[in-house]
Write an enzyme that holds these catalytic residues in place. Structure first.
Site, short mmCIF file in Angstrom:
data_model
loop_
_atom_site.label_atom_id
_atom_site.label_comp_id
_atom_site.label_asym_id
_atom_site.label_seq_id
_atom_site.Cartn_x
_atom_site.Cartn_y
_atom_site.Cartn_z
N VAL A 84 0.82 -1.04 0.08
CA VAL A 84 -0.15 0.08 -0.16
C VAL A 84 0.92 1.21 0.05
CG1 VAL A 84 -1.61 1.37 1.45
CG2 VAL A 84 -2.05 -1.07 1.12
N GLU A 116 3.81 -16.07 3.88
CA GLU A 116 5.16 -15.80 4.37
C GLU A 116 5.55 -14.39 4.56
OE1 GLU A 116 7.18 -19.71 2.25
OE2 GLU A 116 8.20 -17.62 1.88
N TYR A 128 -2.29 -9.57 9.38
CA TYR A 128 -2.58 -11.04 8.80
C TYR A 128 -3.30 -11.45 10.31
CZ TYR A 128 0.93 -10.27 5.21
OH TYR A 128 1.44 -9.61 4.29
#
Ligand SMILES: CC(C)(COP(=O)(O)OP(=O)(O)OC[C@H]1O[C@@H](n2cnc3c(N)ncnc32)[C@H](O)[C@@H]1OP(=O)(O)O)[C@@H](O)C(=O)NCCC(=O)NCCS
Length: 161
Positions: A84, A116, A128
């Site tokens: 981003v 990963e 995440y």
């Protein structure tokens, strides 16, 4: 005022994504890798439209401020890169990209998501985890750094069918 939409990427986005990746990814990809990803993987972008009223006319300026690319293999999909624009972070744009990836590929039969991430990339790890990815392992000395090497943290997310 700036509005954002998430849409699938096309090869026509390559030049803008190469620039975005060079400017906002600490480990940018080559132009060739970006183009290959656009033809061989699944991809979404965040398009930002800046709406400005100048005198009587309305002027709209559109730029790409986010990109996600992932490989797709039967019931599995692996995140290859998410980035981003540095000036547009902490507004939920990466979360929107990840949600588009998961929702749209789950509809095609994907049930397991893999990724990963460098162990030093705390921001990405928090991202995440905020979407319920679980850490399932580490690969020691997997990535090079300026000081030496660092581990890769492996995350997965399983969705119900
Ligand atoms: C990681 C990255 C994609 C996050 O993009 P973003 O649009 O800022 O992320 P979001 O706004 O969707 O963040 C959602 C949540 O993730 C977590 N998060 C994201 N960036 C964080 C940071 N720097 N520190 C701590 N938590 C962070 C937070 O929980 C955040 O929610 P909050 O803002 O309400 O606290 C962006 O920082 C980036 O492009 N980094 C460089 C490339 C990279 O490292 N990619 C990942 C490895 S491939």
């Amino acid at each position: 005022m700036t509005s954002f939409i998430v849409r699938p990427a096309t090869l026509a986005d390559a030049a803008a994504l190469i620039l975005l990746d060079q400017e906002s990814n600490p480990h940018p990809w080559s132009a060739t890798l970006v183009e290959e990803a656009l033809v061989s993987r699944v991809n979404w972008v965040v398009e930002a439209t800046l709406k400005e009223r100048a005198a009587d006319a309305q002027h709209n300026e559109t730029t790409l401020v986010g990109w996600l690319t992932a490989s797709l293999l039967f019931e599995q999909s692996e995140l290859e890169l998410i980035v981003v624009d540095q000036t547009q972070r902490r507004q939920g744009l990466a979360k929107q990209l990840l949600s588009a990836w998961i929702e749209q590929t789950a509809a095609q039969g994907v049930i397991e998501y893999l990724l990963e991430v460098r162990e030093s990339n705390i921001g990405a790890i928090r991202l995440y985890q905020s979407l319920d990815f679980d850490e399932v392992g580490r690969r020691k000395n997997y990535y090079t750094t300026e000081q030496g090497r660092e581990a890769a943290c492996l995350f997965t997310l399983n969705v119900c069918v």
